[in-house]
Every structure is written in C-alpha cells, then in structure tokens.
Design an enzyme around this catalytic site. Structure first.
Site, PDB file in Angstrom:
ATOM      1  CE  LYS A  94      -2.990   3.376   1.991  1.00  0.00           C
ATOM      2  NZ  LYS A  94      -1.817   4.636   2.156  1.00  0.00           N
ATOM      3  CD  GLU A 102      12.284   0.678  10.872  1.00  0.00           C
ATOM      4  OE1 GLU A 102      12.598   1.630  11.907  1.00  0.00           O
ATOM      5  OE2 GLU A 102      12.414  -0.887  11.160  1.00  0.00           O
ATOM      6  CB  CYS A 118      11.550   9.334  10.750  1.00  0.00           C
ATOM      7  SG  CYS A 118      11.410   8.474  10.086  1.00  0.00           S
ATOM      8  CD  GLU A 176       9.122  13.077  13.654  1.00  0.00           C
ATOM      9  OE1 GLU A 176       8.418  11.843  14.002  1.00  0.00           O
ATOM     10  OE2 GLU A 176      10.853  12.697  13.263  1.00  0.00           O
TER      11      GLU A 176
HETATM   12  C1  SIN Z   1      12.775   7.858   7.413  1.00  0.00           C
HETATM   13  O1  SIN Z   1      12.848   8.833   7.151  1.00  0.00           O
HETATM   14  O2  SIN Z   1      11.937   7.093   7.309  1.00  0.00           O
HETATM   15  C2  SIN Z   1      14.266   7.236   7.035  1.00  0.00           C
HETATM   16  C3  SIN Z   1      15.165   8.056   6.595  1.00  0.00           C
HETATM   17  C4  SIN Z   1      16.312   7.335   5.735  1.00  0.00           C
HETATM   18  O3  SIN Z   1      16.796   5.860   5.758  1.00  0.00           O
HETATM   19  O4  SIN Z   1      17.563   7.707   5.957  1.00  0.00           O
END
Ligand code: SIN
Length: 495
Positions: free
Chosen positions: A190, A265, A299, A398
C-alpha cells in the site's frame, strides 16, 4: 488513465513507468469503481495526476493471490533464484534511475539531486539483499537428548503487508520488499497516497525483472479502512510499516488480532549534541545533512540541537552562513538546493512550532516564514531558533520540517538527561573529538542509531531502527532478512 499522464512536465525515457494503476490479479488495473484520487505537486500545489483508489475488496483479492503465489511455488524457490530476481531488479532500477528520480521529485518535491540519491539508495537495498539471500543459514545444535540432532531452518513468514511513507517514496519500498523477496515471501504494497507513482514505477520494473505476478502486488488507496485489511486479514503473516508512532501503535494492535509479525519504523525526536571539544566545521556539516535533508522531513532528522554554551555562538553563526546559501524551488529545476514540504498541513505544523517557540522565549535567528517568492506550493524557509527550552512544542513533538531549534547546555550529565528525555529513540547524533567521551556518550544515548561526528547514518549495510516508542525491528543490514523469516526447530531422534 487520465490526460495528466501525457502531460508530465518532464520527458521520461521510459514513459510506461508513469502509471496510476494498481497491480493485482495478474494485471494492471483501474479501480473497479473507476474511483481515483489526485496527487499534488508540492512545489505548485497543483494536481500532478490522478491515481486509482482501490477498495477493501481489492486488497482482499491481492492478499488471496499473494497467499496463493507464496504457497504454490515462491516459498519453494531457491535463495539463488530469488537473488537473481533481485539482481535483475537492481539493474533495472539503476538503468531507469533518471526517470524514477523525476517522478519522485515531482510527487514528493525533493530536489532532483536528492531524488537521484534516493533512487541509488533504494537500489542499494535490492543489491544488498540479493547477496544476503544466499547467506542465510540455519543451525546444527548439539542436542541434550541421546542419539538426537537438533536443526533449525529459516523459513519465509508468508504474505507481507507493506505500508510505506511519502518522504522516501523509493527507498522505503525496496528496504522492505527486497528482504521479503530474498526470504521467499510474497508482498502486497500500500504506497503512500501523496507519492504513489514512484512505488508503481518500481513494481513495473520488478515485474519486468521477472518477479512472478502473484508475488508482488501494489494497491494504491486513499481509503484507510481498505488498507487496514493488511493488518487484519488472517492470510497476511507480517506487516511492515514506516510512519508515525500513533499509526504504528494502531496497526500493531490490529495485527495482534491474528498474531502477525510486525516491523515498525516509527517517529523520532533526534537529539544532536555539539560538545565544546567538537570540530565545529564537522558539526555544521552534520547539521546541514541531518536537519535539512528532504527539507527536514526524515524520521532521523535532528529535532533538538544541544550546543555547549562555549561554542553556541560560533556554531549558530556558521550554520546561518551555510543555510543562507540554500535555494528553494521546484525540485526538478536546475540550481535548486531545497524543495517544498509535502503539503499544506506540513507547512502549518512548522508555523505552529515556530510561533510557539517564539512565544516561549525562543530567539529567531534566521528564516521564520514562507519565502517571499514562493507564495504557491508548500514552502517554508529554513529556520534557526536559539534559546530553545523544554516547554516548547518542538521539544516533545517532531517538527518534520526545516526548523533547527538550538538549546544550550553546560555539562555532559545535563545534556544526556535532556537528550534522553523523550519517549522516542530512533536516531541521535553527537560531535566530540574526545575518544573517551565518544564511547561514553554512544553507550548512554537511548537510540537505535547514533551518528558520531557525522550526520549521515543510513546505509544498506547498517541496521536501521529504533528503541522506545520509535519502533520494533531492524531494516537493512545482516539483521533485515530475519524480520521476514521464521525459525523452525527440528529435532531428529533415533540417529
Ligand atoms: C525515514 O525517514 O523514514 C528514513 C530515513 C533514511 O532511511 O535515512
């Protein structure tokens, strides 16, 4: 398909890559209802093209088919065969790198340079897991029972539901699918509704590489309840998600209903610490990468910059000088160093964080608004605020945008306490030229990934993942394959 597919603002070499259909049931298809959703170009806010909006029934069909493909034969293919499929996919991704990067840049907004870098990064997971596929071993265990041998087999978990984010439209697809395929699983993807076209292009190339049509499926949708089928359907054995902690928790709860394996994640709130013994050039370089990559929308982005009182002015001034060289614009245009944010909500969040920080005593040192020449599209200036404190929204939430909030500290104990004072634990960074301090702090920071004297920590060979509420599981690296495998113990008696 609508006309927008003929009117792309760039000329692709391989025009078949830009497609808004889903793939399942062995063919490319429009939603049965003919429903579509618009995908916007973030640099203008205008519609780029429409994508098929698939239903719950479509997900069920894709899942049933993925289960069939897995059980009938994919499960029984050799690791060598699966490695070859991945190698061909890797080759095709690299051969079409420019086209994929153009699609990615248009729908996500990131610059073409960043988009090309992302496609190469995406391919690196495919080539990594092509090699890992054949290096996955079981064990022979000395049994405590007489005349008995115990063995373990590594087996694919089965159908995997893959839910990916818009900030890395290519790399998050390959980081999940490559190990799933290496392990012998089938997948139903998805893709994010903000950036579905890159995912679709990658699936087109996977099929061209020879992936069996009942092993890889892509089902775009804007309907959340439809995609939740991936978390609840009993035939899905694993769900891998990258996105917010709240959605990750909700998916994990749903997945528990059928005891699916999960890889999550999730969000981060990365501390970035500059000690008084840091090399300030390295620290500024690190901040530019891990704060402003993808316009602050990763992230692993530095969210809280802690700079020792003795070096705070030097660091801030040098950072301002470098940020002042940024050039905003449409990602595909020449000379642009930074693109827009993904949508209006993302801009609004940065605005709220900046306003709140200033109200609570923050000192605005750079930026702080929408660039004057960018009234349309979703732009926000890189912004630097000093005098940040823990009462500000940005300390606990964040920002996911180009806001560098600088806190000051005066002792190691104090900064460790501040850095760990969050429910998140994805990435952390620190800068020091003192080896004893490097080892000490690396052990004490509560994060899954740490960058020491660097802002760049992501690579196919390095485990990616968090602790605390930043998630469960590891992607990439020698650990990433086992997320898609079950360990089966076999005890053979009477030998
Ligand atoms: C992400 O921000 O989800 C991944 C970042 C990365 O792989 O460096």
């Amino acid at each position: 398909m609508d006309d927008s597919f003929q009117m792309l603002p760039v000329q692709l070499k391989n025009t078949s890559l830009f497609d808004g259909r889903g793939f399942f049931g062995g063919k490319w298809r429009h939603a049965a209802s003919n429903k579509t959703f618009p995908v916007f170009e973030p640099s203008s806010g205008q519609v780029l093209a429409h994508c098929g909006d698939f239903s719950k029934e479509d997900f069920v069909q894709a899942i049933e088919q993925a289960d069939h493909g897995f059980r009938q034969y994919f499960h029984h293919t050799t690791a060598k065969q699966r490695g070859s499929l991945l190698r061909r996919w890797n080759y095709l991704i690299l051969e079409n790198l420019n086209d994929i990067a153009n699609i990615l840049s248009l729908e996500n907004g990131k610059t073409l340079v960043e988009a090309k870098g992302e496609v190469a990064y995406a391919a690196s997971f495919v080539s990594w897991f092509a090699e890992e596929a054949v290096r996955s071993y079981g064990d022979v265990i000395p049994s405590s029972y007489p005349n008995t041998t115990a063995l373990t087999f590594k087996e694919p978990v089965g159908v995997c539901g893959i839910i990916t984010p818009w900030n890395f439209p290519a790399a998050m697809i390959t980081r999940k699918i490559a190990p799933a395929i290496a392990a012998g699983c089938s997948v139903v993807i998805k893709p994010p509704s903000e950036t579905p076209f890159t995912a679709i292009a990658l699936v087109r190339l996977a099929l061209e590489a020879g992936f069996p049509p009942d092993v890889v499926h892509v089902v775009p949708t804007k309907d959340r309840t439809a995609s939740l089928e991936l978390a609840t359907h009993p035939k899905v054995k694993k769900i891998s998600f990258t996105g917010s902690t709240n959605v990750g928790k909700m998916l994990t709860k749903l997945a528990a209903g059928t005891m699916k394996r999960v890889s999550m994640e999730l969000g981060g709130n990365a501390p970035f610490v500059v000690f008084e013994d840091a090399d300030i050039d390295k620290a500024v370089e690190g901040a530019l990468i891990c704060k402003f990559r993808c316009s602050g929308q990763t992230c692993v982005c530095a969210n809280r910059l802690y700079v020792h009182a003795n070096v705070i002015e030097e660091f801030t001034e040098r950072l301002i000088r470098r940020v002042d060289c940024f050039r905003f614009g449409r990602g595909i245009d020449e000379g642009v160093t930074h693109g827009p944010l993904v949508n209006a909500a993302a801009v609004e969040k940065v605005k709220v964080h900046v306003k709140d920080a200033i109200q609570k005593g923050g000192q605005l040192r750079y930026g702080g608004g929408v660039p004057a020449d960018r009234a349309s599209g979703y732009f926000y200036q890189p912004t630097i605020i000093t005098n940040a404190n823990n009462n500000m929204l940005l300390a606990s939430d964040e920002t996911f945008g180009p806001l560098a909030a600088i806190f000051t500290f005066s002792s190691e104990e104090q900064v460790i306490k501040m850095a760990n004072d969050t429910e998140f634990g994805l990435a952390g960074y620190f800068f020091s030229e003192n080896i004893n301090r490097v080892l000490r702090i690396a052990k004490r920071l509560e994060c899954g990934m740490i960058g020491v004297n660097t802002g760049l920590i992501s690579a196919a060979e390095t485990p990616f993942g968090g602790v605390k509420e930043s998630g469960i599981g590891r992607e990439g690296s020698k650990y990433g394959l086992s997320e898609y495998q079950n360990v089966k113990a076999v005890s053979i008696g009477g030998l």
